[in-house]
Design a protein around this motif. Structure first.
Motif, PDB file in Angstrom:
ATOM      1  N   LEU A  55       8.868  22.058  20.237  1.00  0.00           N
ATOM      2  CA  LEU A  55       8.498  23.226  19.441  1.00  0.00           C
ATOM      3  C   LEU A  55       9.009  23.006  18.030  1.00  0.00           C
ATOM      4  CD1 LEU A  55       7.217  26.110  19.770  1.00  0.00           C
ATOM      5  CD2 LEU A  55       9.552  26.953  19.826  1.00  0.00           C
ATOM      6  N   ILE A  56       8.106  22.990  17.060  1.00  0.00           N
ATOM      7  CA  ILE A  56       8.525  22.834  15.672  1.00  0.00           C
ATOM      8  C   ILE A  56       8.115  24.075  14.891  1.00  0.00           C
ATOM      9  CG2 ILE A  56       8.242  20.328  15.822  1.00  0.00           C
ATOM     10  CD1 ILE A  56       5.786  20.629  14.010  1.00  0.00           C
ATOM     11  N   LEU A  57       8.801  24.297  13.789  1.00  0.00           N
ATOM     12  CA  LEU A  57       8.433  25.348  12.850  1.00  0.00           C
ATOM     13  C   LEU A  57       7.742  24.691  11.665  1.00  0.00           C
ATOM     14  CD1 LEU A  57      11.608  27.647  12.852  1.00  0.00           C
ATOM     15  CD2 LEU A  57       9.581  27.737  14.309  1.00  0.00           C
ATOM     16  N   THR A  58       6.584  25.221  11.278  1.00  0.00           N
ATOM     17  CA  THR A  58       5.830  24.641  10.173  1.00  0.00           C
ATOM     18  C   THR A  58       5.386  25.733   9.213  1.00  0.00           C
ATOM     19  OG1 THR A  58       3.899  23.302   9.574  1.00  0.00           O
ATOM     20  CG2 THR A  58       3.653  24.770  11.441  1.00  0.00           C
ATOM     21  N   THR A  59       5.382  25.400   7.942  1.00  0.00           N
ATOM     22  CA  THR A  59       4.853  26.344   6.962  1.00  0.00           C
ATOM     23  C   THR A  59       3.349  26.482   7.137  1.00  0.00           C
ATOM     24  OG1 THR A  59       4.655  26.879   4.611  1.00  0.00           O
ATOM     25  CG2 THR A  59       4.524  24.560   5.215  1.00  0.00           C
ATOM     26  N   LEU A  60       2.830  27.675   6.856  1.00  0.00           N
ATOM     27  CA  LEU A  60       1.386  27.879   6.802  1.00  0.00           C
ATOM     28  C   LEU A  60       0.903  27.953   5.356  1.00  0.00           C
ATOM     29  CD1 LEU A  60       0.806  30.411   9.740  1.00  0.00           C
ATOM     30  CD2 LEU A  60       0.424  27.942   9.714  1.00  0.00           C
ATOM     31  N   ALA A  96       0.070  20.868   2.435  1.00  0.00           N
ATOM     32  CA  ALA A  96       1.420  21.348   2.718  1.00  0.00           C
ATOM     33  C   ALA A  96       1.691  21.375   4.217  1.00  0.00           C
ATOM     34  CB  ALA A  96       1.608  22.746   2.122  1.00  0.00           C
ATOM     35  N   ILE A  97       0.686  21.731   4.997  1.00  0.00           N
ATOM     36  CA  ILE A  97       0.838  21.777   6.458  1.00  0.00           C
ATOM     37  C   ILE A  97       1.008  20.363   7.013  1.00  0.00           C
ATOM     38  CG2 ILE A  97      -0.438  22.249   8.594  1.00  0.00           C
ATOM     39  CD1 ILE A  97      -1.584  24.757   7.089  1.00  0.00           C
ATOM     40  N   ILE A  98       0.232  19.411   6.496  1.00  0.00           N
ATOM     41  CA  ILE A  98       0.369  18.016   6.943  1.00  0.00           C
ATOM     42  C   ILE A  98       1.797  17.530   6.725  1.00  0.00           C
ATOM     43  CG2 ILE A  98      -0.332  15.631   6.476  1.00  0.00           C
ATOM     44  CD1 ILE A  98      -3.106  16.764   5.698  1.00  0.00           C
ATOM     45  N   ALA A  99       2.334  17.777   5.525  1.00  0.00           N
ATOM     46  CA  ALA A  99       3.697  17.330   5.220  1.00  0.00           C
ATOM     47  C   ALA A  99       4.711  18.011   6.120  1.00  0.00           C
ATOM     48  CB  ALA A  99       4.002  17.619   3.744  1.00  0.00           C
ATOM     49  N   SER A 100       4.529  19.304   6.381  1.00  0.00           N
ATOM     50  CA  SER A 100       5.487  20.059   7.188  1.00  0.00           C
ATOM     51  C   SER A 100       5.477  19.609   8.643  1.00  0.00           C
ATOM     52  CB  SER A 100       5.175  21.553   7.095  1.00  0.00           C
ATOM     53  OG  SER A 100       6.134  22.323   7.784  1.00  0.00           O
ATOM     54  N   THR A 101       4.297  19.410   9.225  1.00  0.00           N
ATOM     55  CA  THR A 101       4.237  18.996  10.633  1.00  0.00           C
ATOM     56  C   THR A 101       4.772  17.573  10.806  1.00  0.00           C
ATOM     57  OG1 THR A 101       1.918  18.280  10.384  1.00  0.00           O
ATOM     58  CG2 THR A 101       2.302  20.518  11.200  1.00  0.00           C
ATOM     59  N   ARG A 102       4.552  16.705   9.825  1.00  0.00           N
ATOM     60  CA  ARG A 102       5.089  15.344   9.918  1.00  0.00           C
ATOM     61  C   ARG A 102       6.616  15.367   9.908  1.00  0.00           C
ATOM     62  NH1 ARG A 102       0.942  12.068   5.860  1.00  0.00           N
ATOM     63  NH2 ARG A 102      -0.785  11.921   7.350  1.00  0.00           N
TER      64      ARG A 102
END
Length: 447
Positions: free
Chosen positions: A302-307, A320-326
């Motif tokens: 479970l990760i927290l990611t910006t939307l 921004a989502i790509i960078a956050s999930t990586r």
């Protein structure tokens, strides 16, 4: 029978009228060629006449004396199949709108704890001659992934196959392999390595993901006390369109799905004059490749990611989502399944805090909503000759989490199921329009 595992019991002990804790699914079917006007009625009567019920679907909870509140499972030897399997008809004009309204009502009612904790509703009366099946099962019995696997085991790729067993009938047991049974030495090594793993995870989170730490999310209209009544909306989009955007942007299907949700939520909140200045944060269960002796298998983290809902342009939000999930995935690199599971509990644990009286109003949210993507079958499936034309998850909003978005893939389509608190999330169906608009906007900016 023995005491049920704590992981099962917590879903029963934490359930109230305001917080039903069952998961569900809605499937749409097209009858086979030559089906008569009473096809659904005939199917319903055949299901009741079969009578086979697997042990899992005979379980009902019991509270033994002296168990300190923990429950145990007991078998219901007098199961009333006509109570659990029901036939309903939609009112005219039988649109999908009427179907979703019915599912919304059914999903808001508690399961009867004096009986096994499941119901299955066959629904006829859709004006395009299709019929639907809505099933709900308590989270103490099955989670969403297990429920989808059970559904796949129930169906077939052979459109000519008939006399198929009911979904609740016994299935042949699957043999457990040595890989399924980790040795004591492996478990001990994982536990001993948990301390350093936590230290690495916390260090990286503070250093690179300060904006998506638990309790760093902004307060939003979704982070409020909820009621037990539900709204449900569902729709699918061609998976090829989503993949094309992902390939052009260097993103995964999951990233593009999150970007669709982010843009839809931004439009929805702007319309209600309720968009926070800071970006919304989503909790995202993701399949994470685990090394450390795990043979390259997958683990669920479970990760927290910006939307990135503070950004006006769809392409910028996707980046921004790509960078956050990586970054979120990278935090789990090199960890075993046990370590990933243990660390994933850190962002999820605040949901238990939200059950304390007044906690939702007094504390910032751990995250704003949960968005899940559960892979489904890639080929068309059939049930007694009827083709499944759609499958939509119906999930669980939690206290302080008034909206849940769960997505699954099926036969070239990405199927969205949106489940919200009826009082706190008005006009939920508008999010479907905004999801469509966001996919189009991403295509225009990225392709």
């Amino acid at each position: 029978m023995p005491l049920m595992p704590v992981t099962d019991a917590m879903f029963l002990l934490g359930e109230t009228r305001e917080h039903p804790l069952h998961v569900g699914g809605l499937q749409l079917f097209t009858p086979p060629d030559g089906a008569g006007p009473d096809h659904v009625g005939e199917l319903f009567r055949a299901l009741l006449a079969d009578g086979r019920v697997a042990p899992l679907f005979r379980r009902r909870p019991r509270a033994p004396v002296g168990s300190l509140g923990q429950l145990m499972w007991t078998d219901d030897d007098e199961l009333d199949l006509e109570y659990h399997v029901r036939l309903s008809a939609l009112p005219a004009p039988g649109r999908v709108r009427e179907l979703l309204e019915l599912v919304s009502r059914l999903h808001g009612s508690l399961l009867d704890r004096h009986r096994p904790l499941w119901e299955s509703h066959l629904i006829e009366g859709l004006r395009d001659n299709r019929f639907a099946v809505y099933t709900k099962v308590h989270h103490a019995l099955l989670d969403g992934v297990s429920a989808l696997r059970l559904l796949q085991d129930t169906l077939t790729a052979d459109s000519d196959e008939r006399d198929m067993p009911p979904p609740w009938a016994p299935r042949p047991a699957r043999a457990r392999t040595a890989r399924d049974r980790p040795g004591l030495s492996s478990i001990a090594r994982d536990v001993l390595g948990l301390g350093p793993a936590v230290a690495r995870w916390v260090n990286q989170a503070w250093r690179e993901q300060a904006g998506t730490l638990p309790f760093e999310a902004p307060k939003s209209m979704f982070n409020v006390p909820i009621t037990g009544a539900r709204r449900f909306a569902a729709q699918g989009w061609p998976l090829d369109r989503v993949r094309a955007v992902g390939e052009a942007a260097g993103a995964t299907v999951n990233d593009v799905m999150l970007a669709m949700c982010a843009g839809a939520l931004r439009r929805y909140l702007l319309e209600l004059d309720a968009l926070p200045d800071r970006p919304l944060v989503a909790a995202v269960p993701m399949s994470l490749r685990a090394g450390d002796g795990d043979n390259g298998g997958n683990a669920l983290g479970l990760i927290l990611t910006t939307l990135a809902t503070d950004l006006p342009e769809p392409a910028d939000r996707l980046a921004a989502i790509i960078a956050s999930t990586r970054l979120g995935k990278a935090a789990y690199q090199g960890m075993s399944r046990l370590q990933v599971t243990a660390l994933s509990a850190i962002p999820f644990a605040p949901l238990a805090v939200a059950l304390l009286p007044g906690a939702v109003r007094l504390t910032p949210p751990a995250f704003n909503l949960m968005i899940s993507n559960v892979p489904g079958p890639a080929e068309p499936l059939y049930w007694n000759g009827a083709r499944m034309s759609g499958v939509y998850p119906v999930s669980v909003p939690y206290e302080g989490q008034a909206l849940n978005i769960t997505v699954t893939s099926y036969a070239g389509s990405l199927e969205f199921g949106l489940t919200g608190c009826r009082r706190s999330v008005p006009h939920l169906q508008r999010l479907l329009t905004y999801l469509d608009a966001e996919l189009t906007a991403l295509e225009e900016q990225v392709l």
